[in-house]
Design a protein around this motif. Sequence first.
Motif, PDB file in Angstrom:
ATOM      1  N   LEU A  99      -0.580   1.710 -17.608  1.00  0.00           N
ATOM      2  CA  LEU A  99       0.808   1.733 -17.434  1.00  0.00           C
ATOM      3  C   LEU A  99       1.786   1.283 -17.717  1.00  0.00           C
ATOM      4  O   LEU A  99       0.898   0.300 -17.962  1.00  0.00           O
ATOM      5  N   CYS A 100       2.567   1.895 -18.620  1.00  0.00           N
ATOM      6  CA  CYS A 100       4.223   1.145 -19.413  1.00  0.00           C
ATOM      7  C   CYS A 100       4.551  -0.147 -18.434  1.00  0.00           C
ATOM      8  O   CYS A 100       5.034  -0.882 -19.347  1.00  0.00           O
ATOM      9  N   ASN A 101       4.330  -0.335 -17.061  1.00  0.00           N
ATOM     10  CA  ASN A 101       4.945  -1.405 -16.459  1.00  0.00           C
ATOM     11  C   ASN A 101       3.818  -3.395 -16.930  1.00  0.00           C
ATOM     12  O   ASN A 101       3.778  -3.831 -16.607  1.00  0.00           O
ATOM     13  N   GLY A 102       2.399  -2.527 -17.556  1.00  0.00           N
ATOM     14  CA  GLY A 102       1.411  -3.240 -17.752  1.00  0.00           C
ATOM     15  C   GLY A 102       0.174  -3.945 -16.913  1.00  0.00           C
ATOM     16  O   GLY A 102      -0.630  -4.369 -17.392  1.00  0.00           O
ATOM     17  N   LYS A 103       0.230  -2.915 -15.456  1.00  0.00           N
ATOM     18  CA  LYS A 103      -0.360  -2.980 -14.667  1.00  0.00           C
ATOM     19  C   LYS A 103      -2.019  -1.439 -15.376  1.00  0.00           C
ATOM     20  O   LYS A 103      -2.167  -1.070 -15.844  1.00  0.00           O
ATOM     21  N   THR A 104      -2.832  -2.533 -15.082  1.00  0.00           N
ATOM     22  CA  THR A 104      -4.082  -2.083 -15.073  1.00  0.00           C
ATOM     23  C   THR A 104      -4.549  -1.346 -13.958  1.00  0.00           C
ATOM     24  O   THR A 104      -4.725  -2.136 -12.911  1.00  0.00           O
ATOM     25  N   ARG A 139      -5.432   0.418  -2.771  1.00  0.00           N
ATOM     26  CA  ARG A 139      -5.897  -0.484  -1.377  1.00  0.00           C
ATOM     27  C   ARG A 139      -6.243  -1.474  -1.884  1.00  0.00           C
ATOM     28  O   ARG A 139      -6.677  -2.516  -1.385  1.00  0.00           O
ATOM     29  N   ASP A 140      -6.365  -1.755  -3.161  1.00  0.00           N
ATOM     30  CA  ASP A 140      -6.812  -2.875  -3.577  1.00  0.00           C
ATOM     31  C   ASP A 140      -5.994  -3.857  -4.810  1.00  0.00           C
ATOM     32  O   ASP A 140      -6.006  -2.774  -6.161  1.00  0.00           O
ATOM     33  N   HIS A 141      -6.030  -4.993  -5.336  1.00  0.00           N
ATOM     34  CA  HIS A 141      -5.129  -5.427  -6.021  1.00  0.00           C
ATOM     35  C   HIS A 141      -6.026  -5.832  -6.248  1.00  0.00           C
ATOM     36  O   HIS A 141      -6.462  -7.504  -6.219  1.00  0.00           O
ATOM     37  N   GLY A 142      -6.551  -6.669  -7.881  1.00  0.00           N
ATOM     38  CA  GLY A 142      -7.764  -7.450  -8.458  1.00  0.00           C
ATOM     39  C   GLY A 142      -6.752  -7.757  -9.303  1.00  0.00           C
ATOM     40  O   GLY A 142      -5.521  -8.245  -9.814  1.00  0.00           O
ATOM     41  N   ALA A 143      -7.751  -9.138 -10.162  1.00  0.00           N
ATOM     42  CA  ALA A 143      -7.180 -10.160 -11.206  1.00  0.00           C
ATOM     43  C   ALA A 143      -6.883  -8.839 -12.412  1.00  0.00           C
ATOM     44  O   ALA A 143      -5.685  -9.443 -13.303  1.00  0.00           O
ATOM     45  N   PHE A 144      -8.082  -7.979 -12.440  1.00  0.00           N
ATOM     46  CA  PHE A 144      -8.044  -6.939 -13.623  1.00  0.00           C
ATOM     47  C   PHE A 144      -7.980  -5.811 -13.872  1.00  0.00           C
ATOM     48  O   PHE A 144      -7.337  -4.998 -15.117  1.00  0.00           O
ATOM     49  N   GLY A 155       0.536  -1.216  -0.099  1.00  0.00           N
ATOM     50  CA  GLY A 155       0.161   0.300  -0.254  1.00  0.00           C
ATOM     51  C   GLY A 155       0.700   1.028   0.069  1.00  0.00           C
ATOM     52  O   GLY A 155       0.598   2.234   0.159  1.00  0.00           O
ATOM     53  N   ALA A 156       1.672   1.230  -0.049  1.00  0.00           N
ATOM     54  CA  ALA A 156       2.509   1.999  -0.271  1.00  0.00           C
ATOM     55  C   ALA A 156       2.553   3.087  -1.463  1.00  0.00           C
ATOM     56  O   ALA A 156       2.845   2.506  -2.354  1.00  0.00           O
ATOM     57  N   ALA A 157       2.808   4.413  -1.744  1.00  0.00           N
ATOM     58  CA  ALA A 157       3.073   4.964  -2.724  1.00  0.00           C
ATOM     59  C   ALA A 157       4.020   4.901  -3.497  1.00  0.00           C
ATOM     60  O   ALA A 157       5.741   4.269  -2.817  1.00  0.00           O
ATOM     61  N   PHE A 158       3.844   4.426  -4.976  1.00  0.00           N
ATOM     62  CA  PHE A 158       4.392   4.462  -5.945  1.00  0.00           C
ATOM     63  C   PHE A 158       4.512   5.302  -7.209  1.00  0.00           C
ATOM     64  O   PHE A 158       3.336   6.064  -7.211  1.00  0.00           O
ATOM     65  N   ALA A 159       5.550   5.430  -7.737  1.00  0.00           N
ATOM     66  CA  ALA A 159       5.798   5.961  -9.089  1.00  0.00           C
ATOM     67  C   ALA A 159       5.516   5.121 -10.736  1.00  0.00           C
ATOM     68  O   ALA A 159       6.457   4.316 -10.306  1.00  0.00           O
ATOM     69  N   GLU A 160       4.563   5.514 -11.508  1.00  0.00           N
ATOM     70  CA  GLU A 160       4.992   4.875 -13.174  1.00  0.00           C
ATOM     71  C   GLU A 160       4.525   5.330 -13.749  1.00  0.00           C
ATOM     72  O   GLU A 160       4.026   6.495 -13.949  1.00  0.00           O
ATOM     73  N   LYS A 161       5.034   5.434 -15.607  1.00  0.00           N
ATOM     74  CA  LYS A 161       4.377   6.375 -16.024  1.00  0.00           C
ATOM     75  C   LYS A 161       3.498   6.002 -16.859  1.00  0.00           C
ATOM     76  O   LYS A 161       2.714   4.409 -16.698  1.00  0.00           O
ATOM     77  N   VAL A 162       2.189   6.101 -17.062  1.00  0.00           N
ATOM     78  CA  VAL A 162       0.738   5.832 -17.718  1.00  0.00           C
ATOM     79  C   VAL A 162       1.396   5.716 -19.316  1.00  0.00           C
ATOM     80  O   VAL A 162       1.719   6.744 -20.148  1.00  0.00           O
ATOM     81  N   CYS A 163       1.011   4.692 -19.548  1.00  0.00           N
ATOM     82  CA  CYS A 163       0.865   4.453 -21.534  1.00  0.00           C
ATOM     83  C   CYS A 163      -0.099   4.552 -21.928  1.00  0.00           C
ATOM     84  O   CYS A 163      -0.248   4.769 -23.748  1.00  0.00           O
ATOM     85  N   SER A 164      -1.557   4.701 -21.664  1.00  0.00           N
ATOM     86  CA  SER A 164      -2.774   3.856 -22.635  1.00  0.00           C
ATOM     87  C   SER A 164      -4.027   4.491 -21.195  1.00  0.00           C
ATOM     88  O   SER A 164      -3.803   4.720 -20.290  1.00  0.00           O
ATOM     89  N   VAL A 165      -5.204   5.191 -22.298  1.00  0.00           N
ATOM     90  CA  VAL A 165      -6.053   5.882 -20.791  1.00  0.00           C
ATOM     91  C   VAL A 165      -6.842   5.093 -21.461  1.00  0.00           C
ATOM     92  O   VAL A 165      -7.497   5.405 -22.447  1.00  0.00           O
TER      93      VAL A 165
END
Length: 147
Positions: A35-40, A77-82, A17-27
């Motif tokens: 995100l550019c790391n592949g996460k939605t 706050r939550d990490h889901g499958a999608f 739950g710690a804050a982290f930074a990542e680049k947005v690759c699409s909206v």
Amino acid sequence: MKKAFIALVAATVLMSGAAFAEKVCSVKDGDTVKLCNGKTVRLDGIEAPNLRQPFGPDARNYLRERVLNQEVTMNCRDHGAFHDICTMQLNGADLQEEMVRQGFAFDNHRFSQGKYAQAEADARQSRRGMWLQSEGSIRSQEFGREP
């Protein structure tokens, strides 16, 4: 071995739950980014009109102009499958509040505990975004339902 260690550390930070930074690759829409790391990531505490609704494309375009190819700070706050559900900041600004204040999203008080209710009231009163129309938009879960 080094890549596995970095992945383990990144997963630990995400799960803590710690804050982290990542680049947005699409909206994807007005409250979901990839995100550019592949996460939605779905923005926590708000609900934007879906793309088939009036102002849905406008909400997506507004969020795209703000965050595409930008590094954002998130706290999940939550990490889901999608997708993960996170608050998101850009240069210290609360993007959820901005989306609501500009009239491109509703306060989803079930998850925000009313954090963005005043921003929504301000947008309605000032007739910004979807509130240009006197009745505004309808929430996504109500869209397409028979009266």
